[in-house]
Design a protein around this motif. Structure first.
Motif, PDB file in Angstrom:
ATOM      1  N   ILE A   1       0.850  -1.188   0.000  1.00 55.96           N
ATOM      2  CA  ILE A   1       0.000   0.000   0.000  1.00 55.96           C
ATOM      3  C   ILE A   1       0.890   1.243   0.000  1.00 55.96           C
ATOM      4  CG2 ILE A   1      -1.724   1.328   1.308  1.00 55.96           C
ATOM      5  CD1 ILE A   1      -2.568  -1.313   2.635  1.00 55.96           C
ATOM      6  N   LEU A   2       0.513   2.224  -0.801  1.00 54.30           N
ATOM      7  CA  LEU A   2       1.109   3.558  -0.725  1.00 54.30           C
ATOM      8  C   LEU A   2       0.035   4.502  -0.200  1.00 54.30           C
ATOM      9  CD1 LEU A   2       3.055   5.925  -1.281  1.00 54.30           C
ATOM     10  CD2 LEU A   2       2.257   5.885  -3.670  1.00 54.30           C
ATOM     11  N   ILE A   3       0.293   5.138   0.940  1.00 52.68           N
ATOM     12  CA  ILE A   3      -0.635   6.105   1.503  1.00 52.68           C
ATOM     13  C   ILE A   3      -0.131   7.503   1.194  1.00 52.68           C
ATOM     14  CG2 ILE A   3      -1.564   7.064   3.652  1.00 52.68           C
ATOM     15  CD1 ILE A   3      -1.652   4.230   4.752  1.00 52.68           C
ATOM     16  N   LEU A   4      -1.008   8.324   0.619  1.00 50.03           N
ATOM     17  CA  LEU A   4      -0.680   9.704   0.299  1.00 50.03           C
ATOM     18  C   LEU A   4      -1.461  10.628   1.224  1.00 50.03           C
ATOM     19  CD1 LEU A   4      -0.819   9.514  -3.611  1.00 50.03           C
ATOM     20  CD2 LEU A   4       1.223   9.521  -2.161  1.00 50.03           C
ATOM     21  N   MET A   5      -0.750  11.230   2.175  1.00 47.31           N
ATOM     22  CA  MET A   5      -1.366  12.233   3.059  1.00 47.31           C
ATOM     23  C   MET A   5      -0.758  13.571   2.669  1.00 47.31           C
ATOM     24  SD  MET A   5      -3.685  12.447   5.241  1.00 47.31           S
ATOM     25  CE  MET A   5      -4.343  13.709   6.330  1.00 47.31           C
ATOM     26  N   VAL A   6      -1.132  14.005   1.462  1.00 43.92           N
ATOM     27  CA  VAL A   6      -0.550  15.211   0.868  1.00 43.92           C
ATOM     28  C   VAL A   6      -1.593  16.330   0.873  1.00 43.92           C
ATOM     29  CG1 VAL A   6       1.150  13.963  -0.502  1.00 43.92           C
ATOM     30  CG2 VAL A   6      -1.152  14.338  -1.436  1.00 43.92           C
ATOM     31  N   VAL A   7      -1.246  17.476   0.289  1.00 45.77           N
ATOM     32  CA  VAL A   7      -2.111  18.651   0.381  1.00 45.77           C
ATOM     33  C   VAL A   7      -3.313  18.556  -0.542  1.00 45.77           C
ATOM     34  CG1 VAL A   7      -2.211  21.143  -0.011  1.00 45.77           C
ATOM     35  CG2 VAL A   7      -0.215  20.130   1.112  1.00 45.77           C
ATOM     36  N   ASN A   8      -3.105  18.103  -1.779  1.00 46.88           N
ATOM     37  CA  ASN A   8      -4.183  18.124  -2.758  1.00 46.88           C
ATOM     38  C   ASN A   8      -3.891  17.134  -3.881  1.00 46.88           C
ATOM     39  OD1 ASN A   8      -2.197  19.429  -4.331  1.00 46.88           O
ATOM     40  ND2 ASN A   8      -2.919  21.449  -3.676  1.00 46.88           N
ATOM     41  N   ALA A   9      -4.798  17.095  -4.861  1.00 47.45           N
ATOM     42  CA  ALA A   9      -4.655  16.148  -5.965  1.00 47.45           C
ATOM     43  C   ALA A   9      -3.431  16.457  -6.816  1.00 47.45           C
ATOM     44  CB  ALA A   9      -5.918  16.157  -6.820  1.00 47.45           C
ATOM     45  N   ALA A  10      -3.108  17.736  -6.978  1.00 47.90           N
ATOM     46  CA  ALA A  10      -1.936  18.105  -7.774  1.00 47.90           C
ATOM     47  C   ALA A  10      -0.662  17.567  -7.126  1.00 47.90           C
ATOM     48  CB  ALA A  10      -1.862  19.626  -7.924  1.00 47.90           C
ATOM     49  N   GLN A  11      -0.566  17.670  -5.814  1.00 46.58           N
ATOM     50  CA  GLN A  11       0.607  17.144  -5.126  1.00 46.58           C
ATOM     51  C   GLN A  11       0.652  15.619  -5.205  1.00 46.58           C
ATOM     52  OE1 GLN A  11       1.758  17.484  -0.628  1.00 46.58           O
ATOM     53  NE2 GLN A  11       2.293  19.432  -1.607  1.00 46.58           N
ATOM     54  N   ALA A  12      -0.513  14.988  -5.139  1.00 47.59           N
ATOM     55  CA  ALA A  12      -0.559  13.524  -5.295  1.00 47.59           C
ATOM     56  C   ALA A  12      -0.046  13.115  -6.664  1.00 47.59           C
ATOM     57  CB  ALA A  12      -1.987  13.031  -5.087  1.00 47.59           C
ATOM     58  N   ARG A  13      -0.457  13.845  -7.696  1.00 46.58           N
ATOM     59  CA  ARG A  13       0.007  13.539  -9.048  1.00 46.58           C
ATOM     60  C   ARG A  13       1.516  13.741  -9.168  1.00 46.58           C
ATOM     61  NH1 ARG A  13      -1.805  12.628 -13.949  1.00 46.58           N
ATOM     62  NH2 ARG A  13      -3.938  12.634 -13.183  1.00 46.58           N
ATOM     63  N   THR A  14       2.033  14.780  -8.535  1.00 43.96           N
ATOM     64  CA  THR A  14       3.479  15.021  -8.567  1.00 43.96           C
ATOM     65  C   THR A  14       4.226  13.847  -7.960  1.00 43.96           C
ATOM     66  OG1 THR A  14       3.221  17.421  -8.499  1.00 43.96           O
ATOM     67  CG2 THR A  14       5.322  16.535  -7.733  1.00 43.96           C
ATOM     68  N   VAL A  15       3.765  13.383  -6.810  1.00 41.99           N
ATOM     69  CA  VAL A  15       4.420  12.253  -6.138  1.00 41.99           C
ATOM     70  C   VAL A  15       4.342  10.995  -6.999  1.00 41.99           C
ATOM     71  CG1 VAL A  15       4.287  10.690  -4.146  1.00 41.99           C
ATOM     72  CG2 VAL A  15       4.055  13.170  -3.813  1.00 41.99           C
TER      73      VAL A  15
ATOM     74  N   ILE B   1       3.449  10.517 -10.374  1.00 37.44           N
ATOM     75  CA  ILE B   1       3.897  10.519 -11.769  1.00 37.44           C
ATOM     76  C   ILE B   1       5.275  11.149 -11.923  1.00 37.44           C
ATOM     77  CG2 ILE B   1       3.288  11.127 -14.127  1.00 37.44           C
ATOM     78  CD1 ILE B   1       1.271   9.241 -12.708  1.00 37.44           C
ATOM     79  N   GLU B   2       5.394  12.399 -11.518  1.00 41.33           N
ATOM     80  CA  GLU B   2       6.654  13.119 -11.755  1.00 41.33           C
ATOM     81  C   GLU B   2       7.792  12.585 -10.901  1.00 41.33           C
ATOM     82  OE1 GLU B   2       6.015  17.334 -11.439  1.00 41.33           O
ATOM     83  OE2 GLU B   2       4.097  17.200 -12.497  1.00 41.33           O
ATOM     84  N   ALA B   3       7.511  12.250  -9.635  1.00 42.47           N
ATOM     85  CA  ALA B   3       8.564  11.747  -8.750  1.00 42.47           C
ATOM     86  C   ALA B   3       8.754  10.245  -8.859  1.00 42.47           C
ATOM     87  CB  ALA B   3       8.260  12.138  -7.305  1.00 42.47           C
ATOM     88  N   GLY B   4       7.858   9.551  -9.577  1.00 41.37           N
ATOM     89  CA  GLY B   4       8.078   8.144  -9.893  1.00 41.37           C
ATOM     90  C   GLY B   4       7.580   7.130  -8.888  1.00 41.37           C
TER      91      GLY B   4
END
Length: 293
Positions: free
Chosen positions: A61-75, A77-80
């Motif tokens: 499982i990868l849990i994303l407790m980030v600020v918003n959807a844009a930051q989730a996408r960055t983590v 897709i862009e950060a791999g």
């Protein structure tokens, strides 16, 4: 059954959530842009990976407790992070995001062979620390069942809101709609008391103990009367969250006039330079509007 979990976003809520997962026996690999946050998780029983990719490799499982959807996408897709996860892994998106953004993210995640679980939370830092968060899940039943043991380590109120990704986000938006409207209404009521010259401390005691009360009034009302209240949740959070509620309304083809009015009051306070102030200070927008400050 214990899981191997990558946890991204070790902020004021994310860190205690990740620590509770470790306390429950899960193998938690925490990642954050702040090294001190990863050190704190390691001290609480998690591990400190050398990179985001290292945190994700081998994770169930990868849990994303980030600020918003844009930051989730960055983590992802862009950060791999997405490509580092094993095929079939679940991505738990626990941020408050517009439902339409969650659905777009779901399509990308499914195309990669992984599964998105839409699971925003409510309960704040207090709930994160105590493991008493409310977690609202939108996902197929088999995906909900796969991640439920991990989610229950972070929240004692776990709800399967529907089989479609985005339904958890809708429920969270509705929750925030009510919170924001209740909070704005409380500010309006107490500001009216001030304008009329009544003792607002007495007014608050009366309405907080009557049928007019709400959880938001009881919690934020006392801080509305403070000159410099502590910040537990910022004005800008409700600018964002009521914006998400309005977006959900547009997607559903529904007008939300009360949410729109409350949104304007939070926007007014943020636009006055007080976006990082405690959200109880929406009352200041009413004070300015009515010549009280």
């Amino acid at each position: 059954m214990t899981k191997t979990i990558a946890f991204v976003g070790l902020g004021s809520m994310g860190l205690p959530m990740a620590a509770n997962l470790a306390k429950a026996g899960h193998a938690v690999h925490g990642f954050d842009t702040r090294p001190e946050a990863m050190d704190a998780l390691a001290a609480a029983g998690g591990t400190r990976p050398e990179s985001l990719a290292a945190a994700c490799r081998g994770a169930d499982i990868l849990i994303l407790m980030v600020v918003n959807a844009a930051q989730a996408r960055t983590v992802l897709i862009e950060a791999g992070a997405l490509t580092a996860l094993p095929a079939g892994a679940h991505v738990c998106l626990m941020a408050t995001c517009p439902p339409d953004d969650v659905k777009v993210l779901d399509a990308d995640i499914r195309a990669s062979g992984r599964r998105l679980v839409d699971c925003p939370v409510s309960g704040g830092v207090v709930g994160a620390e105590a493991g008493t968060l409310t977690i609202m899940v939108g996902a197929p039943k088999e995906d909900f069942d796969a991640v439920a043991p991990a989610l229950r380590a972070m929240g004692d109120k776990l709800y399967h809101c529907g089989p479609q990704v985005g339904q958890g986000a809708v429920v969270k938006a509705i929750n925030q709609l009510l919170c924001g409207v209740h909070l704005a209404a409380a500010g309006e009521a107490l500001a009216l008391g001030e304008k009329a010259g009544v003792d607002v401390a007495t007014l608050l005691e009366i309405v907080a103990g009557s049928a007019a009360s709400s959880w938001m009034l009881k919690d934020r009302g006392p801080r509305m009367l403070m000159e410099t209240p502590p910040v537990t949740s910022a004005v800008d959070i409700f600018v964002k969250d009521l914006g998400i509620a309005l977006s959900a309304g547009r997607s559903a083809g529904m007008g939300l006039p009360l949410a729109a009015a409350a949104h304007q009051m939070f926007l007014a306070e943020s636009g006055s330079g007080n976006g990082l102030s405690d959200d109880s200070q929406v009352i200041a927008a009413y004070r300015r509007l009515n010549g009280l400050s």
